[in-house]
Design a protein around this motif. Sequence first.
Motif, PDB file in Angstrom:
ATOM      1  N   PHE A 190       0.884  -1.451   0.030  1.00 30.25           N
ATOM      2  CA  PHE A 190       0.117   0.114   0.615  1.00 30.25           C
ATOM      3  C   PHE A 190       0.947   1.503  -0.078  1.00 30.25           C
ATOM      4  O   PHE A 190       0.805   1.939  -0.387  1.00 30.25           O
TER       5      PHE A 190
ATOM      6  N   LEU B  53       1.624   4.687  -2.952  1.00 29.20           N
ATOM      7  CA  LEU B  53       1.301   5.490  -2.241  1.00 29.20           C
ATOM      8  C   LEU B  53       2.414   7.052  -2.797  1.00 29.20           C
ATOM      9  O   LEU B  53       1.919   7.775  -3.240  1.00 29.20           O
TER      10      LEU B  53
ATOM     11  N   ILE C 198       2.425  10.092  -5.339  1.00 32.42           N
ATOM     12  CA  ILE C 198       2.575  11.263  -4.687  1.00 32.42           C
ATOM     13  C   ILE C 198       3.593  11.662  -5.777  1.00 32.42           C
ATOM     14  O   ILE C 198       3.616  13.181  -6.475  1.00 32.42           O
TER      15      ILE C 198
ATOM     16  N   PRO D 123      -3.363   9.718  -6.803  1.00 36.03           N
ATOM     17  CA  PRO D 123      -3.756   8.972  -5.310  1.00 36.03           C
ATOM     18  C   PRO D 123      -4.677   7.969  -5.697  1.00 36.03           C
ATOM     19  O   PRO D 123      -5.587   8.126  -6.318  1.00 36.03           O
ATOM     20  N   GLY D 124      -4.079   6.771  -5.303  1.00 34.70           N
ATOM     21  CA  GLY D 124      -4.881   5.536  -5.186  1.00 34.70           C
ATOM     22  C   GLY D 124      -4.819   4.451  -5.936  1.00 34.70           C
ATOM     23  O   GLY D 124      -4.858   3.700  -6.172  1.00 34.70           O
ATOM     24  N   ILE D 125      -4.596   5.328  -7.378  1.00 40.18           N
ATOM     25  CA  ILE D 125      -4.279   3.970  -8.054  1.00 40.18           C
ATOM     26  C   ILE D 125      -2.795   3.681  -7.967  1.00 40.18           C
ATOM     27  O   ILE D 125      -3.470   2.138  -8.285  1.00 40.18           O
TER      28      ILE D 125
ATOM     29  N   ALA E 272      -1.651   2.790  -4.997  1.00 42.28           N
ATOM     30  CA  ALA E 272      -2.048   2.013  -3.953  1.00 42.28           C
ATOM     31  C   ALA E 272      -2.492   0.669  -3.985  1.00 42.28           C
ATOM     32  O   ALA E 272      -2.371  -0.268  -3.586  1.00 42.28           O
ATOM     33  N   SER E 273      -3.287   1.194  -5.357  1.00 42.89           N
ATOM     34  CA  SER E 273      -5.192  -0.057  -5.074  1.00 42.89           C
ATOM     35  C   SER E 273      -4.514  -1.378  -5.592  1.00 42.89           C
ATOM     36  O   SER E 273      -4.523  -2.786  -5.276  1.00 42.89           O
ATOM     37  N   ALA E 274      -3.259  -1.270  -6.766  1.00 45.10           N
ATOM     38  CA  ALA E 274      -2.447  -2.487  -7.437  1.00 45.10           C
ATOM     39  C   ALA E 274      -1.660  -3.083  -7.375  1.00 45.10           C
ATOM     40  O   ALA E 274      -1.440  -3.994  -7.093  1.00 45.10           O
TER      41      ALA E 274
ATOM     42  N   VAL F  74      -7.715   0.026 -13.730  1.00 45.60           N
ATOM     43  CA  VAL F  74      -8.625   1.480 -12.167  1.00 45.60           C
ATOM     44  C   VAL F  74      -8.243   2.302 -13.096  1.00 45.60           C
ATOM     45  O   VAL F  74      -8.313   3.567 -12.613  1.00 45.60           O
TER      46      VAL F  74
ATOM     47  N   GLU G 215      -7.515  -1.839   0.097  1.00 49.85           N
ATOM     48  CA  GLU G 215      -8.406  -1.517  -1.156  1.00 49.85           C
ATOM     49  C   GLU G 215      -9.483  -0.247  -1.207  1.00 49.85           C
ATOM     50  O   GLU G 215      -9.779   0.299  -2.119  1.00 49.85           O
TER      51      GLU G 215
ATOM     52  N   SER H 120      -7.915   2.913  -1.233  1.00 52.36           N
ATOM     53  CA  SER H 120      -7.273   3.780  -1.922  1.00 52.36           C
ATOM     54  C   SER H 120      -8.447   4.065  -3.102  1.00 52.36           C
ATOM     55  O   SER H 120      -8.636   5.040  -3.693  1.00 52.36           O
TER      56      SER H 120
END
Lengths: 168, 275
Positions: free
Chosen positions: A58, A62, A66, A71-73, A75-77, A132, B21, B24
């Motif tokens: 995660f 992240l 940055i 933001p988030g893309i 991190a989720s993958a 995503v 998740e 995110s």
Amino acid sequence: MIRDLLKYLIMLVVLVLLQALILNNIQFSGYVNPYLYVLFILLLPFETPRYLLLFMGFFLGLFIDIFSNTPGIHASATTFLAFLRPFAIDLISSRDTIEVNTPPRLSFMGFGWFLRYTLMLVLAHHLFLFFVEVFTFEGFIYTLSRSLLSAAFTIVLVIISQFLIFKE
Amino acid sequence: MRSLLQFLARFHVFFLFLALEVISLILIVNYNNFQRVRFLNSSNQLSASVYEMSSNLTSYFQLKRINEELARENAELQTKLQKLQVLDIFSHADTSVISDTTYQFIPARIINNSVNKQHNYVTLNKGLLDGIEQDMGIIGPDGVVGVVTNVSKHYSSGPSILNRRWRVSAKIKKNNYFGSLYWNGNDPQYARLNEIPFHVELAVGDTIVTSGYSSIFPEGILIGVIDEFNHDSGANFYQINIRLSTNFKTISHVELVKNNFLEEQINLEEQNTDD
């Protein structure tokens, strides 16, 4: 122990900088972009607890987010990749292939094992990431081909990295 | 209760995965709110200073091209000056029309830029201390580049035209019909112009410029030329492909446009919606 920690920390910094400053600027025929930073999650020791793996995935994602304003893309993958890693290892190794205190590297595990390992995880990560990113299944084939090409590029870089830097 | 705890403990990894998740996903979906959180974007101090260091290094290799660009811009300004001087000789009247103070320009350098994402951003080496504010337009030597949405002390960043979340109000130069221009996420050399009705006469090669309605850009800043157009049956508007004049892969020096009366205009326009 401390030495290992330091080694992984240096690897983290180097990979994030490499990704942000060099690899994010590579555009093969427009849109193919390697994401070598996943190498960090791939090379963590076998004994790493699963929750730690998830947290590291995660925060690694992240960091990349940055630097690339997404933001988030990532991190989720990368979390997804960290979640899949133990299952992938179980799937391709019998009980006695994994020895204590050996990290999952090409030099320890052999070329065939390492290639299968990288192939599965990098493909999963890239497919997740690109879908995503566009956040739609519209243009499915286009996104699919983008992620497959990028994954191939990343896999080649991962394998090369094993011969160049992590030879030992 | 106990069995619930046991259940949670047994699948703790899976639940942790789900939680991360979800975080995110919230980050992705609430993106527009998070833009304001400076920590998460590239105008923050850490990542911006890393980018500036790298840009300082690489800018040496581009000096030749930049020189050419500056020389060309210089020449254009010289010709404009010449014309103005001619005007001056003939008219000793009030020159307030020429010294229009609505827009002010601040030069800056792009220290980070991308063209290969779905949402591309530029980071600039000027910030609050240099007088940069939110909603200032970014213009390159070949036309519109983007707009500033985040400002920190020494840096600023914002979407370029190559960002599917941003649209710019544009018009056809020869007949003033206006529409909205956006990028469809494919080729960094092309964008789409929408909302031009069928009765308008178009030709390949027509120049597209800013309309000036968005109050971010002055009127008439170059964006690109029409590359091809067609109308689908059933649609109300033309499908127009624009070849962008700015090459986003090589751009490095830009100017920021400040609209001195932006606030006044926005306040005035808000009164309309209150009615």
